[in-house]
Design a protein around this motif. Structure first.
Motif, PDB file in Angstrom:
ATOM      1  N   PRO A 114      -5.264   0.065   5.551  1.00  0.00           N
ATOM      2  CA  PRO A 114      -4.392  -0.997   6.102  1.00  0.00           C
ATOM      3  C   PRO A 114      -5.078  -1.831   7.179  1.00  0.00           C
ATOM      4  CG  PRO A 114      -3.188   1.059   5.879  1.00  0.00           C
ATOM      5  CD  PRO A 114      -4.634   1.381   5.664  1.00  0.00           C
ATOM      6  N   ARG A 115      -5.913  -1.204   8.042  1.00  0.00           N
ATOM      7  CA  ARG A 115      -6.599  -1.941   9.097  1.00  0.00           C
ATOM      8  C   ARG A 115      -7.538  -2.987   8.521  1.00  0.00           C
ATOM      9  NH1 ARG A 115      -8.479   2.722  13.392  1.00  0.00           N
ATOM     10  NH2 ARG A 115      -6.388   3.416  14.042  1.00  0.00           N
ATOM     11  N   VAL A 116      -8.316  -2.567   7.513  1.00  0.00           N
ATOM     12  CA  VAL A 116      -9.269  -3.510   6.924  1.00  0.00           C
ATOM     13  C   VAL A 116      -8.538  -4.666   6.258  1.00  0.00           C
ATOM     14  CG1 VAL A 116     -11.068  -3.772   5.183  1.00  0.00           C
ATOM     15  CG2 VAL A 116     -11.043  -1.749   6.648  1.00  0.00           C
ATOM     16  N   LEU A 117      -7.473  -4.351   5.503  1.00  0.00           N
ATOM     17  CA  LEU A 117      -6.753  -5.398   4.770  1.00  0.00           C
ATOM     18  C   LEU A 117      -6.089  -6.392   5.715  1.00  0.00           C
ATOM     19  CD1 LEU A 117      -5.100  -3.274   1.913  1.00  0.00           C
ATOM     20  CD2 LEU A 117      -7.130  -4.721   1.779  1.00  0.00           C
ATOM     21  N   GLU A 118      -5.525  -5.891   6.820  1.00  0.00           N
ATOM     22  CA  GLU A 118      -4.789  -6.779   7.740  1.00  0.00           C
ATOM     23  C   GLU A 118      -5.719  -7.403   8.774  1.00  0.00           C
ATOM     24  OE1 GLU A 118      -0.209  -5.280   8.051  1.00  0.00           O
ATOM     25  OE2 GLU A 118      -1.668  -4.188   9.266  1.00  0.00           O
ATOM     26  N   HIS A 172      -4.930 -10.037   5.023  1.00  0.00           N
ATOM     27  CA  HIS A 172      -3.862  -9.911   4.036  1.00  0.00           C
ATOM     28  C   HIS A 172      -2.573  -9.454   4.702  1.00  0.00           C
ATOM     29  CE1 HIS A 172      -6.245 -10.612   0.430  1.00  0.00           C
ATOM     30  NE2 HIS A 172      -7.199  -9.808   0.927  1.00  0.00           N
ATOM     31  N   ARG A 173      -1.462  -9.863   4.103  1.00  0.00           N
ATOM     32  CA  ARG A 173      -0.151  -9.411   4.583  1.00  0.00           C
ATOM     33  C   ARG A 173       0.157  -8.105   3.871  1.00  0.00           C
ATOM     34  NH1 ARG A 173       3.037 -14.689   2.964  1.00  0.00           N
ATOM     35  NH2 ARG A 173       1.612 -14.364   1.207  1.00  0.00           N
ATOM     36  N   VAL A 174       0.138  -7.008   4.612  1.00  0.00           N
ATOM     37  CA  VAL A 174       0.271  -5.669   4.064  1.00  0.00           C
ATOM     38  C   VAL A 174       1.663  -5.129   4.335  1.00  0.00           C
ATOM     39  CG1 VAL A 174      -0.627  -3.316   4.092  1.00  0.00           C
ATOM     40  CG2 VAL A 174      -2.185  -5.250   4.360  1.00  0.00           C
ATOM     41  N   CYS A 175       2.227  -4.444   3.332  1.00  0.00           N
ATOM     42  CA  CYS A 175       3.538  -3.808   3.474  1.00  0.00           C
ATOM     43  C   CYS A 175       3.350  -2.301   3.394  1.00  0.00           C
ATOM     44  CB  CYS A 175       4.496  -4.272   2.376  1.00  0.00           C
ATOM     45  SG  CYS A 175       6.087  -3.425   2.417  1.00  0.00           S
ATOM     46  N   LEU A 176       3.840  -1.597   4.429  1.00  0.00           N
ATOM     47  CA  LEU A 176       3.871  -0.143   4.435  1.00  0.00           C
ATOM     48  C   LEU A 176       5.327   0.291   4.538  1.00  0.00           C
ATOM     49  CD1 LEU A 176       0.967   0.521   6.978  1.00  0.00           C
ATOM     50  CD2 LEU A 176       0.827   0.481   4.488  1.00  0.00           C
ATOM     51  N   VAL A 208       0.852  -1.187   0.000  1.00  0.00           N
ATOM     52  CA  VAL A 208       0.000   0.000   0.000  1.00  0.00           C
ATOM     53  C   VAL A 208       0.891   1.241   0.000  1.00  0.00           C
ATOM     54  CG1 VAL A 208      -1.812   1.291   1.189  1.00  0.00           C
ATOM     55  CG2 VAL A 208      -1.821  -1.213   1.222  1.00  0.00           C
ATOM     56  N   SER A 209       0.685   2.100  -1.015  1.00  0.00           N
ATOM     57  CA  SER A 209       1.455   3.336  -1.153  1.00  0.00           C
ATOM     58  C   SER A 209       0.512   4.514  -1.039  1.00  0.00           C
ATOM     59  CB  SER A 209       2.179   3.376  -2.498  1.00  0.00           C
ATOM     60  OG  SER A 209       2.823   4.611  -2.689  1.00  0.00           O
ATOM     61  N   ARG A 225       2.383  -9.263  -4.150  1.00  0.00           N
ATOM     62  CA  ARG A 225       1.483  -9.773  -5.178  1.00  0.00           C
ATOM     63  C   ARG A 225       0.619  -8.668  -5.772  1.00  0.00           C
ATOM     64  NH1 ARG A 225      -1.956 -14.263  -2.495  1.00  0.00           N
ATOM     65  NH2 ARG A 225      -2.500 -14.703  -4.667  1.00  0.00           N
ATOM     66  N   MET A 226       0.452  -7.567  -5.028  1.00  0.00           N
ATOM     67  CA  MET A 226      -0.419  -6.503  -5.476  1.00  0.00           C
ATOM     68  C   MET A 226       0.085  -5.165  -4.961  1.00  0.00           C
ATOM     69  SD  MET A 226      -4.563  -6.221  -4.997  1.00  0.00           S
ATOM     70  CE  MET A 226      -5.539  -5.009  -5.856  1.00  0.00           C
ATOM     71  N   LEU A 227      -0.091  -4.109  -5.797  1.00  0.00           N
ATOM     72  CA  LEU A 227       0.276  -2.749  -5.412  1.00  0.00           C
ATOM     73  C   LEU A 227      -0.981  -1.895  -5.463  1.00  0.00           C
ATOM     74  CD1 LEU A 227       2.247  -0.418  -4.809  1.00  0.00           C
ATOM     75  CD2 LEU A 227       2.606  -0.200  -7.290  1.00  0.00           C
ATOM     76  N   ILE A 228      -1.307  -1.272  -4.324  1.00  0.00           N
ATOM     77  CA  ILE A 228      -2.431  -0.347  -4.223  1.00  0.00           C
ATOM     78  C   ILE A 228      -1.872   1.034  -3.955  1.00  0.00           C
ATOM     79  CG2 ILE A 228      -4.510   0.302  -2.957  1.00  0.00           C
ATOM     80  CD1 ILE A 228      -5.010  -2.591  -2.338  1.00  0.00           C
ATOM     81  N   CYS A 229      -2.218   2.000  -4.816  1.00  0.00           N
ATOM     82  CA  CYS A 229      -1.775   3.383  -4.666  1.00  0.00           C
ATOM     83  C   CYS A 229      -2.987   4.247  -4.336  1.00  0.00           C
ATOM     84  CB  CYS A 229      -1.109   3.891  -5.931  1.00  0.00           C
ATOM     85  SG  CYS A 229       0.403   2.998  -6.359  1.00  0.00           S
ATOM     86  N   VAL A 230      -2.949   4.883  -3.156  1.00  0.00           N
ATOM     87  CA  VAL A 230      -4.019   5.779  -2.744  1.00  0.00           C
ATOM     88  C   VAL A 230      -3.658   7.168  -3.261  1.00  0.00           C
ATOM     89  CG1 VAL A 230      -5.364   6.670  -0.809  1.00  0.00           C
ATOM     90  CG2 VAL A 230      -4.401   4.366  -0.693  1.00  0.00           C
ATOM     91  N   LEU A 231      -4.342   7.601  -4.309  1.00  0.00           N
ATOM     92  CA  LEU A 231      -3.960   8.810  -5.018  1.00  0.00           C
ATOM     93  C   LEU A 231      -4.700  10.028  -4.489  1.00  0.00           C
ATOM     94  CD1 LEU A 231      -3.970   7.465  -8.692  1.00  0.00           C
ATOM     95  CD2 LEU A 231      -2.091   7.497  -7.050  1.00  0.00           C
ATOM     96  N   SER A 232      -3.959  11.106  -4.386  1.00  0.00           N
ATOM     97  CA  SER A 232      -4.490  12.409  -4.024  1.00  0.00           C
ATOM     98  C   SER A 232      -3.618  13.455  -4.701  1.00  0.00           C
ATOM     99  CB  SER A 232      -4.495  12.593  -2.506  1.00  0.00           C
ATOM    100  OG  SER A 232      -3.160  12.524  -2.009  1.00  0.00           O
ATOM    101  N   ALA A 233      -4.032  14.721  -4.564  1.00  0.00           N
ATOM    102  CA  ALA A 233      -3.221  15.780  -5.157  1.00  0.00           C
ATOM    103  C   ALA A 233      -1.838  15.799  -4.522  1.00  0.00           C
ATOM    104  CB  ALA A 233      -3.922  17.123  -4.983  1.00  0.00           C
TER     105      ALA A 233
END
Length: 538
Positions: free
Chosen positions: A400-404, A409-413, A360-361, A436-444
């Motif tokens: 991250p709380r919901v995923l873990e 899920h095993r989350v990397c921060l 998670v980025s 296995r997966m990359l999630i990008c939380v986008l904002s300005a």
């Protein structure tokens, strides 16, 4: 024959006898006279003085005329004078002449034969001599000719003789010597009568012209006519209703003709304002005639066929254009097409032995963690009981709380799971390869951060190289792929990826149904085995 034209062709065998068979004495003027007379309405040109090149000017009108220049003599009243610098021109009214015969001012001569040109009014005055000019040059200098009883006899007539000839007569009035100049218009013709009937050049006999229903169409007939003095040529269009040649009706037409020396080309056109199916059942005849004979051509109309490319030419050419267009599209959109294909269809081997399920980025932009610790979090992320509180908590903290905690899920921060002291770029690339997966939380703020954009760009490059990697974009706080361009500008690869990668929209202002739909869509996008595990834990 038109009035005012005299034909000397019939008299040629007698009038030229004894003139062209021997050398004739050339008659020239011995001086340039300063007093000239002309008849109103006739063409006049003042001879040039070789020594002075003087100009003749209209004193009353204030218009200048150069010597040798032809113009029509005009006079406001009888015997009015026009004076120039060195010469005097007196224009005489026609009514004051002793004898005036309009037919003497025009002559037709046959080409390649001999001919005579009379001097108008020669017999009405006491003349001391006649000199003929063409333009500003005496005819006796340029041609085999002679003057007999005032008439100019040309031994051979040429096409170039068409034009104005001038005859100058010396007369004396009240002790003053004058040159009385009269103009004769000469037209050279090939022959008097036509020798052949007309020839229809277009259309051809029994041809069919293609027409479009509902559109205008022109019926055009082009005919060549032999030259003739007494014009008898005629071209007409007729319509034959139902193809019946005995039932013919004359059509309205427009004519245009082009005249050359020995023939005349006539174009006769009938305009159909709108072609109807009835026109296809009729026949149309072009009829041409002259004094020698006539000719006609009949045509029909047929409906124009749709233009089709021949298969041996059109199909290969069309395929070639299609390949070119596809090549251009693939060249411009190749990266986008690859990202769409790899993000939707995974063909790479996913052995499940990755260290992290999700990387998670994000860039933290919400309140501090202590400020949101007091929020009540429901055991399910989209339950009705804690819906308001869950939507108020920033997605960067909630995700991250919901995923873990809830989905297992095993989350990397980066700030939590990567040891400090290493190279940032190497840590990012290594972490993506271990996930296995990359999630990008986008904002300005995320798109304005060079470190965060580097994570996104590295993930896109990894996706292009390894189709087993999954990527998901989460747009927050009203941002989208059409957001305002950040500073500094995004790399081209990232800019293209933002348009085509799978994405979800998160907003705290959306209703509970939209928030619930977000969590359901996110759960479906997670790796399959972990999704099943999350469902089992719940």
């Amino acid at each position: 024959m038109r009035p005012g034209i005299v034909l000397f062709y019939f008299f040629f065998p007698t009038v030229t006898k004894g003139c062209c068979g021997k050398k004739q004495q050339r008659i020239l003027t011995d001086q340039l006279f300063l007093h000239y007379k002309a008849v109103e309405g006739e063409v006049f040109a003042m001879p040039c003085d070789p020594s002075e090149k003087s100009n003749v000017k209209r004193a009353e009108a204030g218009e200048g005329k150069t010597c040798g220049e032809e113009f029509v003599a005009k006079v406001a009243g009888a015997n009015r004078s026009f004076t120039g610098s060195n010469s005097t021109l007196q224009v005489i009214a026609k009514s004051s002449l002793r004898c005036f015969k309009p037919e003497e001012s025009s002559v037709m001569l046959l080409v390649d034969a001999g001919g005579s040109i009379p001097c108008p009014g020669h017999a009405c005055y006491n003349n001391t001599g006649v000199v003929w000019y063409k333009k500003n040059r005496p005819v006796s200098i340029a041609r085999d000719s002679c003057v007999k009883d005032g008439e100019l006899h040309l031994c051979t007539v040429y096409k170039e003789d068409t034009g104005v000839f001038y005859c100058d007569r010396r007369i004396t009035e009240q002790g003053v010597a004058w040159i009385f100049r009269r103009a004769v218009h000469v037209k050279v013709i090939p022959y008097l009568k036509a020798n052949f009937p007309p020839v229809v050049k277009y259309p051809a006999a029994n041809m069919s012209e293609e027409v479009e229903l509902g559109q205008p169409h022109n019926l055009t007939c082009e005919v060549d006519f032999d030259f003739e003095v007494n014009i008898s040529r005629k071209v007409e269009w007729f319509v034959n209703y139902g193809g019946d040649m005995d039932n013919m009706t004359l059509l309205d037409t427009e004519q245009h003709h082009e005249v050359s020396f020995s023939e005349t080309k006539v174009t006769q056109t009938h305009t159909m304002k709108e072609v109807t199916p009835q026109h296809l059942t009729h026949a149309y005849t072009c009829f041409a005639s002259n004094a020698v004979g006539n000719s006609s051509v009949t045509i029909t109309l047929k409906r124009k066929k749709q233009v089709k490319w021949p298969s041996l030419v059109g199909y290969p050419f069309g395929c070639f254009l299609l390949v070119i267009c596809l090549g251009i599209i693939l060249n411009v959109k190749w990266v986008e097409l690859q990202l769409i294909f790899r993000s939707r269809f995974q063909f790479g081997k996913d052995d499940g032995e990755k260290e992290f399920d999700v990387f998670v980025s994000y860039v933290w932009t919400g309140p501090s963690a202590e400020a949101v610790n007091g929020l009540t979090i429901s055991s399910r992320p989209y339950s009705d009981a804690g819906e308001m509180q869950s939507r108020e908590e920033p997605i960067e903290m909630r995700l991250p709380r919901v995923l873990e905690d809830q989905w297992g899920h095993r989350v990397c921060l980066l700030e939590r799971d990567i040891l400090p002291g290493g190279a940032y770029t190497n840590d990012v690339v290594l972490t993506i390869n271990r996930s296995r997966m990359l999630i990008c939380v986008l904002s300005a703020e995320y798109l304005a951060s060079s470190d965060a954009v580097f994570v996104l760009e590295s993930g896109v490059k990894a996706l292009l190289q390894n189709s087993a990697l999954k990527m998901l974009l989460i747009w927050t706080r009203g941002t989208s792929a059409s957001f305002i361009q950040p500073e500094p500008p995004l790399p081209k690869l990232v800019h293209r990826a933002l348009k085509v990668l799978p994405s979800l929209q998160w907003s705290t202002d959306t209703p509970s149904t939209a928030t619930r739909s977000f969590w359901v869509s996110l759960q479906k996008a997670m790796p399959a085995d972990r999704a099943r595990l999350a469902s089992h834990l719940q």
